[in-house]
Each structure stands twice: as structure tokens, then as C-alpha cells.
Write a protein that holds these residues in place. Sequence first.
Motif, PDB file in Angstrom:
ATOM      1  N   SER A 146      26.175 -51.329 -47.953  1.00  0.00           N
ATOM      2  CA  SER A 146      25.605 -50.571 -46.847  1.00  0.00           C
ATOM      3  C   SER A 146      26.215 -49.180 -46.730  1.00  0.00           C
ATOM      4  O   SER A 146      25.503 -48.226 -46.448  1.00  0.00           O
ATOM      5  N   TRP A 205      19.763 -51.171 -49.257  1.00  0.00           N
ATOM      6  CA  TRP A 205      19.371 -52.072 -48.160  1.00  0.00           C
ATOM      7  C   TRP A 205      18.969 -53.465 -48.646  1.00  0.00           C
ATOM      8  O   TRP A 205      19.261 -54.461 -48.007  1.00  0.00           O
ATOM      9  N   GLN A 261      21.873 -49.562 -39.395  1.00  0.00           N
ATOM     10  CA  GLN A 261      20.604 -49.267 -40.039  1.00  0.00           C
ATOM     11  C   GLN A 261      19.549 -48.786 -39.033  1.00  0.00           C
ATOM     12  O   GLN A 261      18.832 -47.829 -39.288  1.00  0.00           O
TER      13      GLN A 261
END
Lengths: 276, 264
Positions: free
Chosen positions: A238, A244, B118
Motif C-alpha cells: 500500500s 491496490w 485509500q
Amino acid sequence: MSAMSRKPLFLLLPGLIFILAGFAIPSGIMLFAPPGVSTGGIFARLGEMLTDPFDQAIILRTLGIGLVVMAICLVLGFPIAYLLARSTSRYAGVWLALAIFPLLLSNVVRTFGWIVILGSKGALGQLIVFLGFTDEAPQLLYTELAIVLGLTQLFLPLAIISCYSAVAQVDAGLDDAARGLGASKTRTLWTVVIPLSAPGIVVSATLVFAGSATAYTTPYLLGGSSNRMLSTQLFSYSAVTVDWASASATALIMTVLVFLVSGVSSLTTRRKGMVS
Amino acid sequence: MKGRPLIGTFAVLGYIIMIVPILFVVAIAFTDSQTLSFPLRGFTLRWFGEAASYTPFTSALLSSLGLAVLSTALALAIGIPVTLAIQRGKIPGKSLVEGLFLSPLVVPELVVGLALYQQVMVGLNQTALVALVIGHTVILLPYAVRVTGASLALADPFVEEAARGLGASPFKTFLTVTLPLLRPGIFSAALLSFITSFNNVPMSLLLQSRNFHTLPITMLDYIQQSYDPMIAAMSTLLLAGTVVIAIVAERTVGFAKIFGGINK
């Protein structure tokens, strides 16, 4: 709906929104549909990882270290919990506090202690040289042994606490009864105390496994680059390579591993619970 | 312990593994040597001076304290109403709701941290601080709900009904009856949350930025770069702070009760 039943909903709403938006939904998206990656892509990567020898070694190391640490924490933690729960000494409280205290101290500090002990100029290596076993200090740091020691130190307090409450719930009168009927101390322990505190022991084992299999600080500081675990892989996917699909696949493996071991553990308690 | 050599040996070994590494950290903080080497040489306090004046540590300490206070406050503000609803309200699927609020305990923190990195930092372009406050609050919520819930479950709901029956408004009942009942639970949850946030690594590791670092992450990076006794001095200072917190906990609610009650 009456006013009484509507009130709890209003109390619950901020929490529900927060836990869904800040935890459940982001985690779900990350695991199954991260930006720019299809769900199929993740499962394809997952398949690759499960068959690739390099990734297999990391998964097996994570599982193996988790199970070994779990076993050591039970073997060392249960006796401490048992002695503390059955102790009549006025210092029992102090010993209990000493077992819980490390939980409050930063993992980084506790793990750093092993670098001081196991490092190339560390206390243990120098002691071995001093005693004349070898001319040069053996490689102790950056080994799987170092990771196991570090994780045992981190999770032993957790094992002790949950075993302690399990043993404390078992009426000490039962120990006396078994002893009065002629059972030895050892037999009383194995046939009375351990079976009756089994659910707590299993909870403790599950907590230790989940903690060790997902810990980051310990493998990062004590394992070095040759003893990678799922947690250190997840971080490099990450933050270093920003991959991803691989990050999601690693996170899936990690989560499944934890749930699998918890599931197996809770099944054994259920069976034990029926027997006793 | 007499006549139980095996149990005694395991117990001693357990204590050695838990405590001895901490003692070594303290010992080497006073060494008059540039490296972490044994046998120890001389005695000096200079590493403490260096740790206290090393700006990355001092600014990270402030960041960590601020983050811990903020997340603890938020977790309690969100968690206490949830506890009230679960313990006192009639809600459908009560155990399911409780399970949802405890679920951050079972999902690996790295997984949640990665998800927030993310989607909150990269996806929504938010700062590390925003993502960290969300992430830490998520980790602390189970403690807030479970620990305050445990103290409320022990209290008799009849006391609150009596207050209502005697004419107190719901709000007054909450302030004068329920809240005092909850006080030990809130205190325990706050202490536990503060410590958990302050020491957190996995979440803070993923949610860092160039201008916001927490103390554990700064120390982790430092250890990775150089092994000098300054980090031992910083660790010893943290140990001293932790001992103070433990003593405060012992004098107020009871140390074992707060930190030992986690799994009950």
C-alpha cells in the motif's frame, strides 16, 4: 411508534452513521472493490498468491508464527493466571498489576527491548561470547525466533488476563472437593480447573492468534527483510508499491486467517461446553 | 507454588519475557556509549537531554497527545449514546447492533487503516489528521461501548424509573441519575481509549503524511535508521509517563478493574 421506542434510534443514529461510513463501507470497498481494480482482478491476484512459493512462504510463516505464539502464551500465561487466581498471598494484587502493566506500555518500546537484548552487540549475544560458547555473537536479531519472542512478550498479558477471569470464575471449592476426594493437585488441575475454564482459555488463544498474525511492529523491527509476514507485505503493497490489487488480496488472506482460527476455536468451546 | 515445579517454572519464565526487555531498555538509556552495546559503560544522563531536545520527538509527542484526546472525546461522544440505546432502549436486533459496534476489534487494524488511507486520504483528498481521527475513533468505539456498557449493565434501571416517577424530566434523570452511574465506566473507557490511541501503530502507520507524525511512528522510523541509546532514553521517559498513568488508574477506579476488565 411511541416516543419511548423512537428515542433509542435517535441515540443510535450518529454512532451507526459513523461506524458504517468510517469503518464498514471503506473496509468493504477496500477488500472487494478498490479504486481502479475489479473484484475479479483481486481474486485473480489472490489465486496467484496462493500458488506462488514466495507468497505461500509468507502466508505459512504468518500462520505458523501465530500458532506458535498462541501455544507459548497459553503454556506460560495459564500457569500465571492460575497461580494468581488461586493465590491467597497479599502480594497477588501486585503480581497481577505487574502482568497487566506491559499492556499500557507502547509496543514500540517493548519491542525495542528485544533489539537491546538480541542485537549484534546485545546483552544475550555478548553473554554467550563471554561464557565461551562461541567466539562471535550468533545471529539472534532478524530471525523468526526474535519475532516469536517479541510477540510472546506483547500478547502474554492479554492471555493472562483472559485466563485469569476464566479461572477466577471456577469456584475454588471445587478444587478442594476434588482434593478431598483424593485427586492429586495435578489431576485436579487437568480434570476440574482446565475443563471448566476452557471457554476463557479459547478466547485467550483466539485473541493472541489474531494479535500475532496481524501485528506489524514486531516483524518490522525484529524480523528484518528476510522474515516477511502478511502485515509487512500489506504495508509495502500500500505505501511502497501502491499496488491496490495485491494489497486487497493480502488483506483478504489476513482477515480470513483470523476469522478461520477464531471460528475453529469457538467450535471447540461449543463441543467442550456440551461435555462439561 | 510449593510442589508445583513445572507451573512455577513456566510462570517465572512468563514474567521474565514480559518484564526483562523493559529493564534492559532502562539500563541502556544511561550508558555512556554511542551504540547499544554490552557490557554497559559508565553512566550519563545526556541521552535524556538529547531525547528531550530532539524536535521530531517533541512535536510528534504533541501530535500524539492531541490525537489521543480528540479521538477519545469523539469515541465517548458517539459511544455513550450508543451504550444508552443498547442497554436501556428497546431496539430490534440488539445483539446485532452491539456486534456491529464491537466489530472493529476483530477486523485487523491494518486492513481498516489501509481502507481509510485509500478512500479518505487518496479518494476524498483529506489530510492525514482527518483520516487519523476517524481511524482512531473507530478503534476506540468498541472500548467506549463495551466498558461504559459494563458499568451501566450493573446499575439497576429501577433507580432511573424512580427518578422519572418522582417527576424528573428525562434530561434531568440522565444528568442526575444515569450519568453518575456511568461515571466509573466513562473514566475507565477514557483512560483505556487514550492509552490505545496514544500507543497505536498500525493505523497511524498507514495514515501518516509529511507534516503529521505520531510518536510511535516517529520512534519506529528512528529505530530503523539508527540504534543509539537516545531512543532508549525516550522509551524510558514514556515508561515513566505510563507508570504515572497506571498509578492514577490504581488510585481512582482500580488498575486491574480498568485494564483487566477488557475481556470480561
